[in-house]
Enzyme design. Structure first.
Site, PDB file in Angstrom:
ATOM      1  N   GLY A 104       0.835  -1.198   0.000  1.00 54.44           N
ATOM      2  CA  GLY A 104       0.000   0.000   0.000  1.00 54.44           C
ATOM      3  C   GLY A 104       0.868   1.245   0.000  1.00 54.44           C
ATOM      4  O   GLY A 104       2.085   1.174   0.218  1.00 54.44           O
ATOM      5  N   GLN A 107       3.050   9.793   1.846  1.00 50.37           N
ATOM      6  CA  GLN A 107       4.293   9.135   1.407  1.00 50.37           C
ATOM      7  C   GLN A 107       4.769   9.631   0.050  1.00 50.37           C
ATOM      8  O   GLN A 107       5.899   9.355  -0.340  1.00 50.37           O
ATOM      9  CB  GLN A 107       4.101   7.617   1.356  1.00 50.37           C
ATOM     10  CG  GLN A 107       3.958   6.995   2.742  1.00 50.37           C
ATOM     11  CD  GLN A 107       3.912   5.489   2.634  1.00 50.37           C
ATOM     12  OE1 GLN A 107       2.875   4.927   2.306  1.00 50.37           O
ATOM     13  NE2 GLN A 107       5.032   4.836   2.882  1.00 50.37           N
ATOM     14  N   CYS A 143       7.652  -0.782   5.531  1.00 52.60           N
ATOM     15  CA  CYS A 143       7.051   0.481   5.087  1.00 52.60           C
ATOM     16  C   CYS A 143       7.931   1.047   3.981  1.00 52.60           C
ATOM     17  O   CYS A 143       9.159   1.031   4.110  1.00 52.60           O
ATOM     18  CB  CYS A 143       6.957   1.458   6.251  1.00 52.60           C
ATOM     19  SG  CYS A 143       6.188   3.032   5.791  1.00 52.60           S
ATOM     20  N   LEU A 144       7.316   1.520   2.902  1.00 53.23           N
ATOM     21  CA  LEU A 144       8.087   2.049   1.775  1.00 53.23           C
ATOM     22  C   LEU A 144       8.860   3.317   2.152  1.00 53.23           C
ATOM     23  O   LEU A 144       9.762   3.727   1.426  1.00 53.23           O
ATOM     24  CB  LEU A 144       7.169   2.336   0.579  1.00 53.23           C
ATOM     25  CG  LEU A 144       6.557   1.096  -0.095  1.00 53.23           C
ATOM     26  CD1 LEU A 144       5.608   1.518  -1.207  1.00 53.23           C
ATOM     27  CD2 LEU A 144       7.643   0.166  -0.627  1.00 53.23           C
ATOM     28  N   HIS A 189      -2.354   0.078   8.685  1.00 51.90           N
ATOM     29  CA  HIS A 189      -1.037   0.684   8.476  1.00 51.90           C
ATOM     30  C   HIS A 189      -1.171   1.961   7.625  1.00 51.90           C
ATOM     31  O   HIS A 189      -0.642   3.015   7.987  1.00 51.90           O
ATOM     32  CB  HIS A 189      -0.123  -0.344   7.785  1.00 51.90           C
ATOM     33  CG  HIS A 189       1.231   0.172   7.409  1.00 51.90           C
ATOM     34  ND1 HIS A 189       2.397  -0.357   7.908  1.00 51.90           N
ATOM     35  CD2 HIS A 189       1.619   1.166   6.561  1.00 51.90           C
ATOM     36  CE1 HIS A 189       3.426   0.293   7.399  1.00 51.90           C
ATOM     37  NE2 HIS A 189       2.978   1.217   6.564  1.00 51.90           N
ATOM     38  N   GLU A 190      -1.896   1.839   6.502  1.00 53.64           N
ATOM     39  CA  GLU A 190      -2.030   2.984   5.592  1.00 53.64           C
ATOM     40  C   GLU A 190      -2.851   4.093   6.240  1.00 53.64           C
ATOM     41  O   GLU A 190      -2.537   5.281   6.084  1.00 53.64           O
ATOM     42  CB  GLU A 190      -2.651   2.550   4.263  1.00 53.64           C
ATOM     43  CG  GLU A 190      -1.855   1.500   3.489  1.00 53.64           C
ATOM     44  CD  GLU A 190      -0.392   1.867   3.285  1.00 53.64           C
ATOM     45  OE1 GLU A 190      -0.076   3.069   3.194  1.00 53.64           O
ATOM     46  OE2 GLU A 190       0.437   0.945   3.233  1.00 53.64           O
ATOM     47  N   HIS A 214      -0.827   6.360   8.370  1.00 52.91           N
ATOM     48  CA  HIS A 214      -0.040   7.368   7.639  1.00 52.91           C
ATOM     49  C   HIS A 214      -0.807   8.686   7.514  1.00 52.91           C
ATOM     50  O   HIS A 214      -0.203   9.761   7.490  1.00 52.91           O
ATOM     51  CB  HIS A 214       0.308   6.865   6.235  1.00 52.91           C
ATOM     52  CG  HIS A 214       1.545   6.013   6.172  1.00 52.91           C
ATOM     53  ND1 HIS A 214       2.782   6.473   6.547  1.00 52.91           N
ATOM     54  CD2 HIS A 214       1.731   4.735   5.745  1.00 52.91           C
ATOM     55  CE1 HIS A 214       3.684   5.505   6.370  1.00 52.91           C
ATOM     56  NE2 HIS A 214       3.064   4.441   5.892  1.00 52.91           N
TER      57      HIS A 214
HETATM   58 NI    NI Z   1       3.998   2.658   5.406  1.00 49.20          NI
END
Ligand code: NI
Length: 182
Positions: free
Chosen positions: A48, A53, A98-99, A140-141, A144
């Site tokens: 995701g 991000q 996480c990206l 998680h998303e 953010h």
């Molecule tokens: Ni993340």
């Protein structure tokens, strides 16, 4: 277009993102942002990707949460102005990447299942009931959008490890758990 991904330390990752208006959803710029986010998360092989991000402090994320059709890649769902309206009482732990900091894995508790309401990219209201990994991904998303990271959710800094060392970390964790239960 593949977008640059904000890395840990960028203030945008810590800001509360803004709600998206219906007029904004309909705009070509916003639709292009969605397309770019879909392309970016696919290229990065992420589960995701949230607006902050990609340096957009807006309440939207894209995530792969629906089952893949036979022999096809998993479809990605667009979540705009999401709200988690119900969740299971039970919380489960799992390692999350996480990206915005791919070097790390963090052991995070999440609700076992959630009901999430959101707008799709046409601005239509949708509801999804998710459990297991997809429920984890949307939590998680969603975090953010509030400037919250896995690092804030783990009950111990001992549960923050280099992704390259996950095998050793897991073995130690299994041993510790066995000591506790026997
Ligand atoms: Ni993340």
């Amino acid at each position: 277009m593949i977008l640059p991904i904000a890395q840990l330390g960028q203030p945008v990752l810590r800001r509360m993102a803004s709600e998206v208006t219906p007029a904004e959803i309909a705009s070509p710029e916003f639709q292009r942002l969605i397309d770019d986010m879909l392309e970016t998360v696919t290229a990065a092989k992420g589960a995701g990707l949230a607006g902050p991000q990609v340096f957009q402090s807006k309440r939207l994320f894209v995530a792969g949460v629906l089952p893949a059709p036979e022999g096809r890649p998993q479809p990605l769902t667009v979540f705009i102005n999401p709200r988690i309206v119900q969740h299971a009482e039970q919380r489960l732990f799992a390692w999350e990447g996480c990206l915005s900091f791919v070097e790390l894995l963090v052991l995070v508790p999440r609700w076992a299942s959630v009901r999430i309401e959101f707008l799709d990219r046409q601005g239509q209201p949708r509801t999804l009931d998710l459990e297991g990994w997809p429920a984890r991904v949307v939590q998680h998303e969603y975090d953010h959008l509030d400037g919250v990271l896995t690092l804030d959710r783990t009950p111990s800094t001992r549960y923050i490890v280099k992704a390259s060392e996950i095998k050793a970390a897991n073995e130690e964790l299994t041993r510790a758990t066995e000591r506790e239960t026997t």
